[in-house]
Design an enzyme around this catalytic site. Structure first.
Site, PDB file in Angstrom:
ATOM      1  N   GLY A  10       0.711  -1.305   0.110  1.00 45.58           N
ATOM      2  CA  GLY A  10       0.053  -0.049  -0.046  1.00 45.58           C
ATOM      3  C   GLY A  10       0.968   1.378   0.106  1.00 45.58           C
ATOM      4  NE  ARG A  14      -5.904   6.488   5.884  1.00 47.94           N
ATOM      5  CZ  ARG A  14      -6.289   5.840   7.003  1.00 47.94           C
ATOM      6  NH1 ARG A  14      -6.904   6.502   8.074  1.00 47.94           N
ATOM      7  NH2 ARG A  14      -6.110   4.488   6.817  1.00 47.94           N
ATOM      8  CE1 TYR A  96      -3.857  -7.143   5.513  1.00 48.07           C
ATOM      9  CE2 TYR A  96      -4.813  -5.558   6.936  1.00 48.07           C
ATOM     10  CZ  TYR A  96      -4.950  -6.492   6.126  1.00 48.07           C
ATOM     11  OH  TYR A  96      -6.186  -6.659   5.324  1.00 48.07           O
ATOM     12  CE1 TYR A 356      38.275   8.874  16.104  1.00 46.87           C
ATOM     13  CE2 TYR A 356      40.557   9.585  15.100  1.00 46.87           C
ATOM     14  CZ  TYR A 356      39.253   8.691  14.981  1.00 46.87           C
ATOM     15  OH  TYR A 356      38.806   7.959  13.899  1.00 46.87           O
TER      16      TYR A 356
HETATM   17  C1  UD1 Z   1      -8.621  -4.805   4.750  1.00 45.47           C
HETATM   18  C2  UD1 Z   1      -9.727  -5.950   4.700  1.00 45.47           C
HETATM   19  C3  UD1 Z   1     -10.545  -5.482   5.675  1.00 45.47           C
HETATM   20  C4  UD1 Z   1     -10.215  -5.518   7.088  1.00 45.47           C
HETATM   21  C5  UD1 Z   1      -8.866  -4.543   7.282  1.00 45.47           C
HETATM   22  C6  UD1 Z   1      -8.126  -4.519   8.136  1.00 45.47           C
HETATM   23  C7  UD1 Z   1      -9.854  -6.334   2.250  1.00 45.47           C
HETATM   24  C8  UD1 Z   1     -10.665  -6.476   1.184  1.00 45.47           C
HETATM   25  N1  UD1 Z   1     -10.443  -5.783   3.278  1.00 45.47           N
HETATM   26  O1  UD1 Z   1      -9.365  -3.596   4.430  1.00 45.47           O
HETATM   27  O2  UD1 Z   1     -11.771  -6.650   5.872  1.00 45.47           O
HETATM   28  O3  UD1 Z   1     -11.048  -5.175   8.084  1.00 45.47           O
HETATM   29  O4  UD1 Z   1      -8.197  -4.850   6.182  1.00 45.47           O
HETATM   30  O5  UD1 Z   1      -7.262  -3.431   8.502  1.00 45.47           O
HETATM   31  O6  UD1 Z   1      -8.811  -7.517   2.442  1.00 45.47           O
HETATM   32  N2  UD1 Z   1      -2.182  -4.035   0.607  1.00 45.47           N
HETATM   33  C9  UD1 Z   1      -1.348  -4.562  -0.564  1.00 45.47           C
HETATM   34  N3  UD1 Z   1      -1.562  -4.397  -1.948  1.00 45.47           N
HETATM   35  C10 UD1 Z   1      -3.048  -3.943  -2.216  1.00 45.47           C
HETATM   36  C11 UD1 Z   1      -3.890  -3.441  -1.350  1.00 45.47           C
HETATM   37  C12 UD1 Z   1      -3.410  -3.669  -0.070  1.00 45.47           C
HETATM   38  O7  UD1 Z   1      -0.041  -4.936  -0.454  1.00 45.47           O
HETATM   39  O8  UD1 Z   1      -3.145  -4.035  -3.424  1.00 45.47           O
HETATM   40  C13 UD1 Z   1      -1.612  -4.153   1.578  1.00 45.47           C
HETATM   41  C14 UD1 Z   1      -1.522  -2.689   2.474  1.00 45.47           C
HETATM   42  O9  UD1 Z   1      -0.291  -2.256   2.321  1.00 45.47           O
HETATM   43  C15 UD1 Z   1      -1.943  -3.066   3.959  1.00 45.47           C
HETATM   44  C16 UD1 Z   1      -3.004  -4.171   3.653  1.00 45.47           C
HETATM   45  O10 UD1 Z   1      -2.831  -4.818   2.424  1.00 45.47           O
HETATM   46  O11 UD1 Z   1      -0.875  -3.217   4.542  1.00 45.47           O
HETATM   47  C17 UD1 Z   1      -4.455  -3.905   3.914  1.00 45.47           C
HETATM   48  O12 UD1 Z   1      -4.827  -2.833   2.787  1.00 45.47           O
HETATM   49  P1  UD1 Z   1      -5.872  -1.989   2.902  1.00 45.47           P
HETATM   50  O13 UD1 Z   1      -6.141  -1.243   1.793  1.00 45.47           O
HETATM   51  O14 UD1 Z   1      -5.460  -0.964   4.276  1.00 45.47           O
HETATM   52  O15 UD1 Z   1      -7.168  -2.610   3.376  1.00 45.47           O
HETATM   53  P2  UD1 Z   1      -8.529  -2.326   4.038  1.00 45.47           P
HETATM   54  O16 UD1 Z   1      -9.318  -1.576   3.105  1.00 45.47           O
HETATM   55  O17 UD1 Z   1      -8.180  -1.506   5.333  1.00 45.47           O
END
Ligand code: UD1
Ligand code: MG
Length: 450
Positions: A10, A14, A96, A356
């Site tokens: 990600g 933010r 994560y 030194y």
């Molecule tokens: C995700 C979950 C949600 C959960 C939440 C918890 C899904 C669809 N939803 O939502 O149910 O409650 O996490 O925090 O999975 N990431 C990637 N590549 C991507 C997208 C995301 O590596 O293409 C990584 C991000 O860096 C992050 C994690 O996956 O560490 C979660 O991604 P994020 O976009 O925050 O998911 P949420 O929408 O919060």
């Protein structure tokens, strides 16, 4: 086979940071490494990380045995997992990279649960933004994302942590079927619940005990909150194991530091990396140690040490700096305004003031006078200074390396030493003093005549 795949692709928008969010540090350790180590402590040796934004920068902070997978476009959590397809084998835990406080015991529970997919869930007061766990007859039925949920579903307080364990074959099967058919147009890993249940596979949940475990570092404020929580946990556990921390409010200890009971940490002390502090050592006040080993009963006061090894009964500081490669054997005294780099000081060496020592070896019992400088750099390369045992180096001497001073030699104060000094010799390398008798009086008389 047990594996952990950590999603860290990600953008972390933010955070408003030029650096990828997972390399921001908590107590001197990048957030993603907290996650990796939690997996390792749960007994997982094979760790993979999916990177995307700033992927190379993230890769650079990781150890070599961590496999790195690039996700070219961030198309959702299922797409992230897909980009590590070759890694999916055995029982695989998904974590994560920005959720650092997950506990090894929790990861173990996920591993040990036998279901094809095990979802880590939490009950929370504020479910907003999270996927909701929808149950039928008490069993998990599906996960619905906040953006796709009905008004009824939004009222559910059991949320998806985003962490799971899968049997790899079930995970691969689900990944094939997941489509971006939702509000965000993303490939949702959460859809695996529905898909696997329809395939007659087993899906189960494990509930988290401590809500802190699912907190993510999405903003600078959240990062600082995690920092505070982690710091307090570490300090409390140290105090519980018999370490005196005079002022926890100004003391910072990293997660990989080991401190023996009976050690004392004084205010404004920072101990990071793989530092080790032995029993009855006194660290601080106002001291920073990184990857530094301190032996029993040694004290380090108002000083900075990085990659240094300090023996027993040594004292360092106030206001000194031990740089990488410094080794102090037992009973060494380093006083104020002394810098030591890549040097080995044997037992009972004293370098008490304004010195030194770089690329040097100093034999046991040698006294290094105030203001001694090893001139280790000739403008092109670094050179070694070898000083024997029981040598006395007079104040304000410059030892121009490469140079060797043998055992029991003596260096006159203010010398510039450019040649080797044999054992038991006195070396003088300074202009000879001349006294001009009555010179001042003559000068005064001359002035009076004007
Ligand atoms: C995700 C979950 C949600 C959960 C939440 C918890 C899904 C669809 N939803 O939502 O149910 O409650 O996490 O925090 O999975 N990431 C990637 N590549 C991507 C997208 C995301 O590596 O293409 C990584 C991000 O860096 C992050 C994690 O996956 O560490 C979660 O991604 P994020 O976009 O925050 O998911 P949420 O929408 O919060
Ligand atoms: Mg999120």
């Amino acid at each position: 086979m047990k594996r952990a795949l950590i999603l860290a692709g990600g953008l972390g928008k933010r955070m408003h940071s030029p650096r990828p969010k997972v390399i921001h540090e908590i107590l001197g350790k990048p957030v993603v490494k907290w996650v990796i180590d939690a997996a390792r402590r749960a007994g997982i040796n094979d760790v993979g990380v999916v990177v995307g934004h700033g992927g190379k920068t993230v890769k650079n902070v990781l150890d070599e045995d961590v496999k790195v997978y690039f996700q070219p476009e961030q198309l959702g959590t299922a797409d992230a997992v897909k980009s590590a397809m070759e890694f999916l084998d055995g029982r695989i835990v998904i974590l994560y990279g920005d959720v650092p406080l997950v506990r090894p015991s929790t990861i173990k529970k996920l591993l040990e649960n036998g279901a094809d997919m095990t979802v880590l869930t939490a009950n929370t007061e504020k479910p907003d933004g999270y996927g909701r766990i929808v149950r039928k007859n008490g069993e998990i039925f599906k996960i619905v994302e906040d953006a796709d949920a009905t008004a009824e579903e939004l009222k559910i307080h059991e949320i998806n942590s985003g962490m799971y364990a899968f049997n790899a074959d079930a995970l691969k099967l689900a990944l094939k079927r997941i489509t971006p058919n939702n509000q965000k147009g993303e490939y949702y890993l959460t859809d695996a619940v529905d898909i696997l249940l329809k395939e007659g596979r087993t899906v189960d949940t494990v509930k988290i005990e401590n809500e802190l475990e699912i907190l993510g570092a999405n903003t600078q404020k959240e990062l600082s909150l995690l920092f505070r929580i982690a710091r307090e946990e570490i300090l409390v556990s140290l105090m519980n194991s018999g370490i005196t921390i005079e002022d926890p409010a100004s003391t910072f200890v990293g997660p990989d530091v080991h401190i023996e009971r009976g050690a004392v940490l004084k205010p404004f002390t920072f101990i990071y990396g793989n530092s080790f502090i032995a029993s009855e050592a006194v660290i601080g006040p106002a001291t920073t140690l990184v990857n530094t080993i301190v032996g029993e009963r040694s004290s380090i006061c108002r000083s900075e040490c990085d990659e240094a090894k300090v023996g027993k009964n040594c004292s360092v500081g106030p206001f000194s700096r031990l740089r990488p490669g410094t080794v102090l054997e037992d009973n060494v005294k380093i006083g104020n305004y002394v810098e030591v780099k890549n040097s080995h000081l044997f037992e009972n060496v004293k370098a008490q003031h304004l010195t030194y020592l770089g690329d040097a070896t100093v034999g046991a019992g040698t006294n290094v006078g105030a203001g001694t400088i090893t001139c280790n750099y000739d403008g092109v390369k670094k050179n070694k200074t070898t000083i024997g045992k029981h040598v006395f180096i007079g104040s304000n001497s410059a030892l121009v390396a490469p140079v060797k001073i043998s055992d029991n030699a003596m260096i006159g104060a203010g010398s510039v030493i450019t040649e080797d000094v044999p054992a038991y010799a006195l070396a003088l390398g300074r202009a000879r003093q001349i006294n001009k008798e009555g010179w001042v009086l003559k000068k005064m008389e001359a002035n009076d005549e004007k």
